[in-house]
Design a protein around this motif. Structure first.
Motif, PDB file in Angstrom:
ATOM      1  N   ARG A   1       0.939  -1.078   0.067  1.00 55.71           N
ATOM      2  CA  ARG A   1      -0.088  -0.192  -0.071  1.00 55.71           C
ATOM      3  C   ARG A   1       0.830   1.291   0.149  1.00 55.71           C
ATOM      4  NH1 ARG A   1      -5.374  -1.458   0.930  1.00 55.71           N
ATOM      5  NH2 ARG A   1      -5.585  -3.092   2.144  1.00 55.71           N
ATOM      6  N   PRO A   2       0.481   2.297  -0.619  1.00 53.76           N
ATOM      7  CA  PRO A   2       1.327   3.581  -0.545  1.00 53.76           C
ATOM      8  C   PRO A   2       1.336   4.128   0.724  1.00 53.76           C
ATOM      9  CG  PRO A   2      -0.205   3.496  -2.633  1.00 53.76           C
ATOM     10  CD  PRO A   2      -0.575   2.359  -1.635  1.00 53.76           C
ATOM     11  N   VAL A   3       2.307   4.993   1.034  1.00 52.58           N
ATOM     12  CA  VAL A   3       2.229   5.689   2.254  1.00 52.58           C
ATOM     13  C   VAL A   3       2.817   7.026   2.094  1.00 52.58           C
ATOM     14  CG1 VAL A   3       2.820   3.696   3.624  1.00 52.58           C
ATOM     15  CG2 VAL A   3       4.875   5.201   2.668  1.00 52.58           C
ATOM     16  N   ARG A   4       2.238   8.035   2.820  1.00 50.46           N
ATOM     17  CA  ARG A   4       2.945   9.460   2.388  1.00 50.46           C
ATOM     18  C   ARG A   4       3.441  10.171   3.963  1.00 50.46           C
ATOM     19  NH1 ARG A   4      -2.479  12.686   1.196  1.00 50.46           N
ATOM     20  NH2 ARG A   4      -3.546  12.715   3.067  1.00 50.46           N
ATOM     21  N   ARG A   5       3.943  11.006   3.804  1.00 51.91           N
ATOM     22  CA  ARG A   5       4.680  11.882   4.825  1.00 51.91           C
ATOM     23  C   ARG A   5       3.966  13.258   4.621  1.00 51.91           C
ATOM     24  NH1 ARG A   5       9.955  14.875   5.688  1.00 51.91           N
ATOM     25  NH2 ARG A   5      10.491  14.734   7.722  1.00 51.91           N
ATOM     26  N   ASN A   6       2.876  13.309   5.666  1.00 54.33           N
ATOM     27  CA  ASN A   6       1.986  14.520   5.552  1.00 54.33           C
ATOM     28  C   ASN A   6       2.353  15.713   6.620  1.00 54.33           C
ATOM     29  OD1 ASN A   6       0.452  16.108   4.103  1.00 54.33           O
ATOM     30  ND2 ASN A   6      -1.601  14.982   4.853  1.00 54.33           N
ATOM     31  N   PHE A   7       1.954  16.993   6.437  1.00 51.60           N
ATOM     32  CA  PHE A   7       2.410  17.720   7.538  1.00 51.60           C
ATOM     33  C   PHE A   7       1.358  18.790   7.929  1.00 51.60           C
ATOM     34  CE2 PHE A   7       6.785  16.838   6.592  1.00 51.60           C
ATOM     35  CZ  PHE A   7       6.797  16.699   5.212  1.00 51.60           C
ATOM     36  N   TYR A   8       1.223  19.039   9.133  1.00 49.55           N
ATOM     37  CA  TYR A   8       0.213  19.811   9.831  1.00 49.55           C
ATOM     38  C   TYR A   8       0.702  20.833  10.733  1.00 49.55           C
ATOM     39  CZ  TYR A   8      -2.861  15.797   8.385  1.00 49.55           C
ATOM     40  OH  TYR A   8      -3.434  14.872   7.718  1.00 49.55           O
ATOM     41  N   ASP A   9      -0.236  22.027  11.083  1.00 51.33           N
ATOM     42  CA  ASP A   9       0.280  23.135  12.139  1.00 51.33           C
ATOM     43  C   ASP A   9       0.680  22.478  13.272  1.00 51.33           C
ATOM     44  OD1 ASP A   9      -0.491  25.324  13.827  1.00 51.33           O
ATOM     45  OD2 ASP A   9       0.029  26.077  11.853  1.00 51.33           O
ATOM     46  N   PRO A  10       1.497  23.054  14.046  1.00 50.42           N
ATOM     47  CA  PRO A  10       2.006  22.730  15.549  1.00 50.42           C
ATOM     48  C   PRO A  10       0.707  22.581  16.363  1.00 50.42           C
ATOM     49  CG  PRO A  10       3.906  23.742  14.280  1.00 50.42           C
ATOM     50  CD  PRO A  10       2.557  23.828  13.483  1.00 50.42           C
ATOM     51  N   SER A  11      -0.286  23.603  16.003  1.00 50.06           N
ATOM     52  CA  SER A  11      -1.052  23.997  17.074  1.00 50.06           C
ATOM     53  C   SER A  11      -2.421  23.194  16.850  1.00 50.06           C
ATOM     54  CB  SER A  11      -1.565  25.315  16.899  1.00 50.06           C
ATOM     55  OG  SER A  11      -2.176  25.731  15.628  1.00 50.06           O
ATOM     56  N   SER A  12      -2.263  22.491  15.774  1.00 50.64           N
ATOM     57  CA  SER A  12      -3.379  21.357  15.508  1.00 50.64           C
ATOM     58  C   SER A  12      -3.258  20.179  16.474  1.00 50.64           C
ATOM     59  CB  SER A  12      -3.415  20.967  14.152  1.00 50.64           C
ATOM     60  OG  SER A  12      -2.362  20.111  13.826  1.00 50.64           O
TER      61      SER A  12
END
Length: 620
Positions: free
Chosen positions: A90-101
């Motif tokens: 299965r594909p995987v990904r490295r996703n990014f979010y705001d530190p305050s989330s």
């Protein structure tokens, strides 16, 4: 309340990149068979990040930090997750979010399924719920995200707007997800060790990125175009707290109303698969808030038909599929495209999509014929009897040759050097297998610690076969855990789209409910079999008959189905497909499971080969 974003989006050559030296929370996610990205836990993400810092082209053994993930390995070079006992990738990904989330604070929102287990929401849903919770909203309407669910914070419950069924939910504090600093892509789902630095250009990633960009553009448009007189919120639904505020998108786009008031809709029996299911909007059903009003009642429907009839030449007619789960990405992408065209002042006609044609016209028994070149019309499988003679050590030694002087390389199972002891020393003890022994697989030549291979085999199906974790070569005859059932196949005098001059091979799978055996997740517990008999279709040409012969072999090896958790209903201990794709739509391809599909036969042959089912393997 608008949906919180997953990070700051800045247009750079059409891709989203955060500013230089801005901290971002890293969440690793895997793509399930319904194109939904599911997050790994914070502990697993920290482990992946640590391995990534040491070797961006290496492999990550998930079982080292989570006992439930022992069979899984992530290949950072190809950005895929590999399951050692089944060969599933299965594909995987490295996703990014705001530190305050939510992920930056270690907050996890979960819902309770029918079995009493807690399931985490998808990360974007989790962030949305946490944002509303922090703003002290008494309840949250998920219609703006395309889901027909209400979240009540005072009772910590989730209610289906259609069926009024409630489920418990909870807010749990866990380890915060890892932080990273620097200029990084918004979503990294291509090989991290690639030198090009460009994102994946496959159709799946383009669709996912396009949908996310469309969503962000809509939210930006809503913030810029605040209406002079905001609409009054709808009254809370039955059972909701008094004075609750509806959280929903803007009521207008480019001066045209696209949202409708709430109305009763058809019941939705299926529970949410890890996140609330999408609101039904089938023809004849009533729209829900936050959903495009494509099915207007009474005079509005007549006015809509009149407007379509008067559309001038050159105005695009955009067919929008119903958001009822029939397509994983395309429905959302089509709807977003239509809304953005309207917001930009461009003319567009939203038309109702046709219904899928799942079954052929009725066929009399006299017209049903055997498939030429394939003996018989039926195959049955019985309960599997475990062979006690297949000792893990004996199986591993059957396929390897001992290496006296191993090279200075890593064992890709335990990630320790081959010249040192296995990483499973002290974790797994097996009589006669010393942790420093190294072996080479016969055909492919890849080398591993013997103890690592024994551990990998012991965590699998223990059927006497072994699969190389590096090249996926299969040694021996791989078998699965498919429950007992019956497979029928025959010719019918109808043609599939794209095969006008060819009759059709119809396959009918039938598996009854039963009791799980020792090879299943919960031995002795009852399992369900939903949707049987299941009908599948192949063209009656040379390649179609070849696929049929190999599918018969896969059926006899119990590889077509398995017992697990349904990704569409969330039901556990039920019969599910096992990574060999079938075409279940006869006369159309609206769901992606039909014809025409020029590459399907080649793709399914590759999937069968990956399971060790091929004509070459049969002759060997």
């Amino acid at each position: 309340m608008s949906r919180p974003g997953q990070g700051v989006m800045m247009p750079v050559s059409g891709l989203g990149f955060p500013p230089q030296n801005v901290a971002r929370v890293v969440v690793w996610e895997w793509l399930n068979e319904h194109s939904r990205w599911r997050p790994y836990t914070a502990t697993v993400c920290h482990h992946i990040e640590n391995v990534l810092k040491e070797d961006a082209r290496g492999s990550v053994v998930l079982g080292q930090v989570d006992a439930q993930l022992v069979p899984y390995i992530i290949d950072l070079q190809s950005m895929h997750q590999f399951r050692q006992d089944t060969g599933t990738m299965r594909p995987v990904r490295r996703n990014f979010y705001d530190p305050s989330s939510a992920p930056g604070k270690g907050i996890v929102w979960e819902w309770e399924n029918d079995g009493g287990a807690w399931t985490a929401y998808d990360m974007d849903i989790c962030i949305t719920i946490q944002n509303a919770y922090e703003k002290q909203h008494p309840w949250l309407d998920l219609s703006s995200l395309g889901f027909c669910y209400l979240i009540y914070f005072n009772s910590m419950s989730q209610m289906n707007r259609q069926t009024r069924r409630r489920r418990r939910l909870r807010r749990r504090l866990d380890l915060a997800y890892p932080l990273t600093v620097g200029s990084i892509p918004k979503s990294q789902s291509w090989p991290v060790g690639a030198s090009s630095g460009q994102p994946c250009s496959c159709q799946q990633c383009l669709l996912v990125n396009s949908t996310r960009a469309a969503s962000n553009a809509i939210l930006a448009s809503q913030r810029r175009k605040a209406p002079p007189a905001p609409p009054q919120p709808p009254p809370p639904p039955p059972g909701g707290p008094p004075g609750a505020l509806a959280v929903r998108p803007s009521a207008t786009f480019a001066g045209a109303a696209l949202w409708a008031a709430p109305a009763a809709g058809p019941a939705e029996p299926a529970p949410p698969p890890g996140a609330p299911p999408r609101s039904p909007s089938a023809p004849g059903g009533a729209p829900t808030p936050g959903q495009n009003n494509l099915n207007r009642p009474g005079p509005q429907r007549a006015a809509s038909a009149s407007a379509r009839a008067s559309i001038p030449p050159g105005v695009p007619a955009l067919p929008v599929k119903n958001l009822n789960g029939t397509g994983p990405v395309h429905p959302a992408l089509a709807g977003m495209t239509g809304i953005l065209l309207c917001a930009a002042g461009l003319p567009v006609c939203l038309t109702r999509a046709p219904k899928p044609i799942l079954h052929p016209p009725p066929v009399s028994k006299s017209d049903v014929k055997p498939v030429p070149g394939v003996p018989g019309v039926c195959r049955k499988t019985k309960k599997k009897h475990l062979k006690k003679s297949k000792n893990p050590e004996d199986v591993v030694r059957r396929y390897i040759q001992k290496v006296k002087n191993p090279p200075d390389e890593d064992c890709t199972i335990c990630m320790e050097r081959l010249a040192t002891a296995s990483g499973y020393e002290g974790v797994l003890r097996h009589k006669g297998v010393r942790p420093e022994l190294v072996g080479r697989l016969g055909r492919c030549g890849h080398m591993y610690h013997l103890l690592c291979l024994v551990a990998m085999y012991s965590n699998g199906n223990k059927d006497g076969s072994l699969q190389c974790p590096t090249c996926k070569a299969i040694y021996g005859e791989k078998t699965g855990t498919q429950p007992p059932g019956k497979m029928e196949f025959h010719l019918i005098p109808h043609s599939l789209p794209g095969f006008a001059d060819t009759q059709t091979i119809r396959i009918v799978y039938d598996i009854p409910t039963g009791i799980q055996g020792p090879e299943h997740p919960n031995p002795g517990k009852k399992f369900t079999a939903r949707g049987f008999p299941r009908h599948c279709y192949l063209p009656n040409n040379e390649k179609g008959r070849k696929v049929l012969r190999l599918l018969i072999t896969a059926w006899e090896r119990r590889l077509i189905f398995t017992i697990g958790t349904s990704s569409t209903t969330g039901e556990s201990d039920t019969v599910v497909w096992n990574e060999i794709h079938h075409k279940t739509e006869f006369g159309s391809n609206l769901t992606g499971h039909g014809y025409p599909d020029a590459s399907y036969l080649d793709n399914v042959l590759a999937e069968l080969t990956a399971q060790g089912v091929s004509e070459a393997a049969a002759k060997a």
